[in-house]
Design an enzyme around this catalytic site. Structure first.
Site, short mmCIF file in Angstrom:
data_model
loop_
_atom_site.label_atom_id
_atom_site.label_comp_id
_atom_site.label_asym_id
_atom_site.label_seq_id
_atom_site.Cartn_x
_atom_site.Cartn_y
_atom_site.Cartn_z
N HIS A 40 -38.49 -2.25 -18.10
CA HIS A 40 -37.31 -2.54 -17.29
C HIS A 40 -36.07 -2.67 -18.20
O HIS A 40 -34.99 -2.18 -17.86
CB HIS A 40 -37.47 -3.88 -16.56
CG HIS A 40 -38.64 -3.95 -15.62
ND1 HIS A 40 -39.70 -4.80 -15.83
CD2 HIS A 40 -38.92 -3.29 -14.47
CE1 HIS A 40 -40.57 -4.67 -14.84
NE2 HIS A 40 -40.13 -3.76 -14.01
N GLY A 151 -37.99 4.57 -14.15
CA GLY A 151 -38.91 4.92 -15.22
C GLY A 151 -39.84 6.06 -14.82
O GLY A 151 -40.26 6.15 -13.66
#
Ligand code: AMP
Length: 287
Positions: A40, A151
């Site tokens: 993150h 991601g």
């Protein structure tokens, strides 16, 4: 960089966003379910390089969880998240107190990416990507960021989001940026769900990244057949994971299954280690 502004309601968020848009600042959005890790944080850092401000959302989105999944026990740590988000350069963290901030009473509008959501995780988690596409669409409509970062760890999710943003013309204001999977030194892909693993399971979880590596090694040695590459990956998983959900080689863009590696393909794995469902993937290209 000071502490990020913590916002708990939609109404309060709108005030901050109006001011930001009036100042004409470029905004990057990083949607998350919290329990932040280096994966993150890599998105937040890249966002702060590319925009004036980074907003992080922390919302364990109930509509993307199935009835028997881990919604109730999903790990949470708002205090730790705020500290990490601050260090990575976040401007604002939106952590709605209540799902009703996101799904108002009478909510009935859904976003469905028809084909991309059918296979892989979508096939095993019915409704999952409808929940993801809907919440990401709503967050982009709400924040109107210049960019939103995701991601590649969640490869199918990224494909669904890219398709949705293009199909609904959200790309008029928001660019989708996909960033590489961040891994532990031994190869394990970072995931909030790794917190569920005990030390013995943590060792067995390594078989996912090993399986991808094994297929990549076979490809480098000249193997092109999907069945052989999948078999190489499965051989690493056997005896390590408790259940293989899928191991599939697909076209890197359409996510349609392929029989041979031609152009860009992606090998994706989902498997249970104990009660924990883990996913990982690797793009396999001809060099
Ligand atoms: P999550 O909190 O699991 O919903 O993930 C929020 C965002 O972080 C998604 O865009 C994920 O793809 C991304 N993400 C999760 N794990 C990683 C990782 N290991 N490396 C890079 N990005 C990740």
């Amino acid at each position: 960089m000071g502490d990020p502004i913590l916002v708990r309601t939609r109404q309060e968020l709108l005030v901050h966003l109006r001011q930001l848009h009036e100042r004409g600042e470029r905004l990057a959005l990083v949607p998350t379910m919290g329990f932040l890790h280096e994966g993150h944080l890599s998105l937040i850092r890249e966002g702060s390089r590319r925009a004036d401000r980074v907003a992080v959302t922390i919302f364990v989105n109930p509509t993307q969880f199935g009835a028997n999944e881990d919604l109730d026990r999903y790990p949470r740590d708002l205090e730790g998240d705020l500290r990490k988000a601050a260090a990575a350069g976040a401007w604002l963290v939106y952590a709605p107190t209540d799902p009703a901030e996101v799904y108002p009473p009478g909510f009935q509008t859904w976003v469905q990416v028809e084909k991309l959501e059918l296979g892989l995780c979508g096939g095993r988690r019915p409704g999952h990507f409808r929940g993801v596409a809907t919440v990401v669409c709503k967050l982009i409509a709400l924040f109107r960021p210049q960019l939103a970062l995701f991601g590649q760890k969640d490869y199918q999710q990224l494909a669904v989001v890219r398709r949705m943003v293009r199909d609904l013309d959200l790309d008029a204001w928001t660019e989708i940026v996909g960033l590489p999977t961040v891994r532990e030194a031994d190869g394990l892909a970072l995931s909030s769900r790794n917190a569920y693993l005990d030390p013995e399971e943590r060792k067995r979880a390594l078989s996912l990244s090993r399986a991808l590596e094994s297929a990549a090694t076979r490809l480098r040695a000249g193997e092109r057949e999907a069945a052989a590459l999948v078999a190489a990956a499965r051989a690493e998983l056997e005896g390590q994971v408790d259940r293989i959900d899928y191991v599939e080689l697909v076209d890197a863009d359409s996510l349609e299954p392929v029989e041979r590696v031609q152009g860009s393909t992606c090998l994706l794995i989902a498997a249970f280690v104990g009660a924990t469902r883990l996913i990982d993937n690797r793009v396999l290209d001809l060099e």
